[in-house]
Design a protein around this motif. Structure first.
Motif, short mmCIF file in Angstrom:
data_model
loop_
_atom_site.label_atom_id
_atom_site.label_comp_id
_atom_site.label_asym_id
_atom_site.label_seq_id
_atom_site.Cartn_x
_atom_site.Cartn_y
_atom_site.Cartn_z
N ASP A 1 -3.26 -39.33 -19.32
CA ASP A 1 -1.86 -40.67 -20.06
C ASP A 1 -1.14 -39.97 -20.93
OD1 ASP A 1 -4.13 -42.08 -18.29
OD2 ASP A 1 -4.99 -43.27 -19.84
N ARG A 2 -1.77 -38.81 -21.29
CA ARG A 2 -0.62 -38.42 -22.45
C ARG A 2 0.51 -37.66 -22.42
NH1 ARG A 2 -3.18 -34.64 -26.95
NH2 ARG A 2 -1.42 -34.28 -28.55
N LEU A 3 0.46 -36.71 -21.20
CA LEU A 3 1.31 -35.68 -20.89
C LEU A 3 1.84 -36.05 -19.56
CD1 LEU A 3 -1.63 -32.63 -22.10
CD2 LEU A 3 0.05 -33.65 -23.26
N PRO A 4 3.20 -35.47 -19.72
CA PRO A 4 4.02 -35.64 -18.90
C PRO A 4 4.00 -34.55 -17.56
CG PRO A 4 4.89 -34.11 -20.97
CD PRO A 4 3.53 -34.75 -21.24
N ASP A 5 3.80 -35.46 -16.60
CA ASP A 5 4.13 -34.96 -15.09
C ASP A 5 4.36 -33.52 -15.28
OD1 ASP A 5 2.67 -36.88 -13.73
OD2 ASP A 5 5.12 -37.13 -13.27
N GLN A 6 5.50 -32.87 -16.36
CA GLN A 6 6.27 -31.30 -15.87
C GLN A 6 5.00 -30.03 -16.21
OE1 GLN A 6 7.13 -33.73 -17.28
NE2 GLN A 6 8.67 -33.50 -18.92
N THR A 7 3.75 -30.76 -17.45
CA THR A 7 2.41 -30.53 -18.00
C THR A 7 2.50 -29.05 -16.81
OG1 THR A 7 2.04 -32.35 -19.48
CG2 THR A 7 0.52 -29.88 -19.58
N ARG A 8 2.28 -27.97 -17.67
CA ARG A 8 2.21 -26.83 -17.01
C ARG A 8 0.38 -27.24 -17.07
NH1 ARG A 8 5.49 -24.08 -14.44
NH2 ARG A 8 7.71 -25.10 -14.86
N VAL A 9 -0.33 -26.69 -15.94
CA VAL A 9 -2.08 -26.20 -16.33
C VAL A 9 -2.31 -24.74 -15.78
CG1 VAL A 9 -4.03 -27.66 -15.45
CG2 VAL A 9 -2.59 -29.26 -15.83
N TYR A 10 -3.62 -24.33 -16.76
CA TYR A 10 -3.81 -23.02 -16.20
C TYR A 10 -5.64 -23.44 -16.84
CZ TYR A 10 1.09 -21.31 -17.92
OH TYR A 10 2.49 -21.56 -18.14
N PRO A 11 -6.14 -22.83 -15.37
CA PRO A 11 -7.74 -23.28 -15.15
C PRO A 11 -7.88 -21.98 -15.54
CG PRO A 11 -6.46 -23.02 -13.51
CD PRO A 11 -5.12 -23.23 -14.00
N THR B 1 0.10 -28.23 -11.88
CA THR B 1 0.83 -28.89 -12.86
C THR B 1 0.36 -30.46 -13.20
OG1 THR B 1 2.52 -30.09 -11.71
CG2 THR B 1 3.07 -28.39 -12.88
N LEU B 2 0.56 -31.21 -14.41
CA LEU B 2 -0.22 -32.11 -14.03
C LEU B 2 0.47 -33.16 -13.04
CD1 LEU B 2 -0.78 -33.35 -17.08
CD2 LEU B 2 -2.50 -32.49 -16.28
N GLY B 3 2.15 -33.24 -12.90
CA GLY B 3 2.35 -34.12 -12.17
C GLY B 3 2.06 -33.83 -10.72
N ALA B 4 1.42 -32.95 -10.11
CA ALA B 4 1.33 -32.08 -8.90
C ALA B 4 -0.23 -33.09 -8.56
CB ALA B 4 0.80 -30.95 -8.39
N GLU B 5 -1.34 -33.04 -9.55
CA GLU B 5 -2.58 -33.46 -9.89
C GLU B 5 -2.77 -34.93 -9.71
OE1 GLU B 5 -4.68 -31.62 -8.27
OE2 GLU B 5 -2.88 -29.66 -8.65
N ARG B 6 -1.74 -35.63 -10.43
CA ARG B 6 -1.56 -37.31 -10.80
C ARG B 6 -1.95 -37.67 -9.85
NH1 ARG B 6 -0.69 -39.14 -15.94
NH2 ARG B 6 0.49 -37.48 -15.87
N PRO B 7 -0.91 -37.61 -9.11
CA PRO B 7 -1.96 -38.75 -6.95
C PRO B 7 -2.56 -38.56 -6.36
CG PRO B 7 0.89 -37.41 -6.83
CD PRO B 7 -0.58 -36.80 -8.29
#
Length: 218
Positions: free
Chosen positions: A185-195, A202-208
């Motif tokens: 809810d806070r960060l944009p889709d292009q935010t890169r996620v390092y698990p 990225t958040l955009g890849a996971e959001r749907p």
């Protein structure tokens, strides 16, 4: 070389060069954990996220450059097997959330809460508390100020879902809600996620997939 984030246990690290920060990702065994060395490009100071295992390989990554701190994202043993040795050699401070601190092999020098900041040279990381995988799990957010955010999520968010909550509906709901409210809810889709394990996303890849995650309950 172009950064991919696709690293293998026993293989080389992968390096992403940002304007103010260098991100080095290394996979260590036996549980295929990711460790991340963040180094300020202005000062050379570093912070290690999760001294998971194979301390000799982690120390080879750090070399003789200054390491200010080791941040442990959560209490599970596969994320701190190398902690004591790395700290003994480097003299780095240790950082964790108070709710997970008691399970670590050495008491943290600093306890951090949601919204706190951790310095890496001239840049800072924001602590985001994500409850559910463990009580004190944290993620670290780096905002480079260039429209690109970088999010180190430990075992709270992966490609394909949130972290393991032991089939406990309450823990799952807590983690899912925290991940949605404090990340998506806070960060944009292009935010890169390092698990903490496996490949980046990225958040955009996971959001749907968020509605699917909630419906399946894990």
């Amino acid at each position: 070389m172009t950064y991919t984030g696709d690293v293998q246990v026993g293989g080389p690290a992968d390096v992403r060069e940002l304007s103010k920060l260098t991100v080095t990702k290394l996979a260590v065994g036996p549980f295929d954990n990711n460790a991340y060395l963040l180094r300020c490009t202005d000062t050379g100071e570093g912070v290690l996220i999760d001294a998971a295992a194979e301390p000799d390989r982690l120390l080879a990554l750090i070399t003789d450059q200054p390491l200010a701190a080791v941040v442990t994202t959560h209490q599970h043993g596969d994320h701190w097997q190398g902690l004591e040795q790395v700290v003994k050699v480097t003299g780095a401070a240790t950082i964790a959330h108070p709710l997970d601190a008691g399970a670590l092999p050495i008491a943290p020098d600093r306890l951090v809460e949601h919204g706190d900041r951790i310095s890496v040279g001239v840049v800072t990381l924001e602590v985001i508390h994500l409850r559910g995988h463990t009580p004190g799990s944290i993620a670290l957010l780096y905002d480079g100020g260039d429209g690109q955010q970088h999010l180190f999520t430990g075992d709270s968010l992966f490609p394909g879902g949130v972290g393991n909550t032991g089939k406990d509906p309450e823990r799952f709901t807590q983690l899912y809600d925290d991940v949605v409210e404090r990340l998506f809810d806070r960060l944009p889709d292009q935010t890169r996620v390092y698990p903490g394990h496996g490949k980046d996303t990225t958040l955009g890849a996971e959001r749907p997939s968020l509605p699917e995650w909630r419906a399946r309950g894990w």
